[in-house]
Design a protein around this motif. Structure first.
Motif, PDB file in Angstrom:
ATOM      1  N   GLN A  13       0.904  -0.972   0.004  1.00 20.67           N
ATOM      2  CA  GLN A  13      -0.090   0.097   0.024  1.00 20.67           C
ATOM      3  C   GLN A  13       0.993   1.225  -0.147  1.00 20.67           C
ATOM      4  O   GLN A  13       1.583   1.077   0.827  1.00 20.67           O
ATOM      5  CB  GLN A  13      -0.931  -0.135   1.184  1.00 20.67           C
ATOM      6  CG  GLN A  13      -1.996  -1.130   1.138  1.00 20.67           C
ATOM      7  CD  GLN A  13      -3.048  -0.894   2.277  1.00 20.67           C
ATOM      8  OE1 GLN A  13      -2.724  -0.075   3.264  1.00 20.67           O
ATOM      9  NE2 GLN A  13      -4.032  -1.783   2.406  1.00 20.67           N
ATOM     10  N   ILE A  14       0.616   2.149  -1.044  1.00 19.76           N
ATOM     11  CA  ILE A  14       1.315   3.452  -1.088  1.00 19.76           C
ATOM     12  C   ILE A  14       0.388   4.522  -0.650  1.00 19.76           C
ATOM     13  O   ILE A  14      -0.660   4.472  -1.405  1.00 19.76           O
ATOM     14  CB  ILE A  14       1.963   3.691  -2.461  1.00 19.76           C
ATOM     15  CG1 ILE A  14       2.590   2.452  -2.969  1.00 19.76           C
ATOM     16  CG2 ILE A  14       2.604   5.027  -2.854  1.00 19.76           C
ATOM     17  CD1 ILE A  14       4.186   2.385  -2.335  1.00 19.76           C
ATOM     18  N   LYS A  15       0.590   5.092   0.380  1.00 21.92           N
ATOM     19  CA  LYS A  15      -0.349   6.332   0.870  1.00 21.92           C
ATOM     20  C   LYS A  15       0.348   7.674   0.478  1.00 21.92           C
ATOM     21  O   LYS A  15      -0.518   8.488   0.569  1.00 21.92           O
ATOM     22  CB  LYS A  15      -0.535   6.099   2.390  1.00 21.92           C
ATOM     23  CG  LYS A  15      -1.150   4.696   2.800  1.00 21.92           C
ATOM     24  CD  LYS A  15      -1.332   4.564   4.091  1.00 21.92           C
ATOM     25  CE  LYS A  15      -2.415   3.423   4.429  1.00 21.92           C
ATOM     26  NZ  LYS A  15      -2.530   3.353   5.935  1.00 21.92           N
ATOM     27  N   HIS A  16       1.375   7.735   0.416  1.00 24.40           N
ATOM     28  CA  HIS A  16       2.093   9.065  -0.155  1.00 24.40           C
ATOM     29  C   HIS A  16       3.247   8.866  -1.100  1.00 24.40           C
ATOM     30  O   HIS A  16       3.850   7.889  -1.041  1.00 24.40           O
ATOM     31  CB  HIS A  16       2.685   9.601   1.109  1.00 24.40           C
ATOM     32  CG  HIS A  16       2.883  11.084   0.991  1.00 24.40           C
ATOM     33  ND1 HIS A  16       4.152  11.624   0.559  1.00 24.40           N
ATOM     34  CD2 HIS A  16       2.171  12.293   1.246  1.00 24.40           C
ATOM     35  CE1 HIS A  16       4.188  12.757   0.416  1.00 24.40           C
ATOM     36  NE2 HIS A  16       2.940  13.282   0.770  1.00 24.40           N
ATOM     37  N   ARG A  17       3.287   9.664  -2.002  1.00 26.26           N
ATOM     38  CA  ARG A  17       4.446   9.637  -2.971  1.00 26.26           C
ATOM     39  C   ARG A  17       5.970   9.641  -2.536  1.00 26.26           C
ATOM     40  O   ARG A  17       6.633   9.014  -3.225  1.00 26.26           O
ATOM     41  CB  ARG A  17       4.254  10.900  -4.113  1.00 26.26           C
ATOM     42  CG  ARG A  17       4.713  12.425  -3.495  1.00 26.26           C
ATOM     43  CD  ARG A  17       4.675  13.117  -4.420  1.00 26.26           C
ATOM     44  NE  ARG A  17       4.712  14.430  -3.896  1.00 26.26           N
ATOM     45  CZ  ARG A  17       4.225  15.678  -4.236  1.00 26.26           C
ATOM     46  NH1 ARG A  17       3.620  15.646  -5.309  1.00 26.26           N
ATOM     47  NH2 ARG A  17       4.633  16.780  -3.657  1.00 26.26           N
TER      48      ARG A  17
END
Length: 104
Positions: free
Chosen positions: A49-53
């Motif tokens: 899971q990628i929540k921020h760049r």
């Protein structure tokens, strides 16, 4: 979806994060990896899971590179295996045009 001969990773956009599925030849044990499943005999899918760049950096970028390289290796093995399984000197199938020419 990103692929060469087969998929090596894909992205699923969710409401508050991106779900990245990376196909590797081994299982990872890292805090970024949410889930690990066997995709085939040679590939293991890792859900990230990628929540921020700012999270798109090492080690995730190195896993994407590893997945890309694995995809190329598996594709070359598949081509080699298919070429070896064909017996040499096998006559070609007659197509419709070839059959007409033979009949005349």
């Amino acid at each position: 979806m990103f692929s060469r001969e087969s998929c090596y990773f894909f992205v699923r956009p969710k409401r508050s994060f991106l779900e990245v599925c990376v196909f590797l030849g081994r299982e990872l044990n890292a805090p970024q990896v949410r889930r690990v499943d066997r995709a085939s005999k040679s590939k293991v899918v890792h859900i990230i899971q990628i929540k921020h760049r700012d999270e798109v950096e090492a080690p995730i970028t190195s896993w994407l590179l590893e997945a890309y390289e694995l995809s190329g290796m598996l594709a070359s093995k598949a081509h080699t295996t298919r070429a070896e399984s064909k017996p040499k000197g096998t006559p070609k199938k007659n197509t419709g045009a070839a059959r007409k020419a033979v009949a005349n």
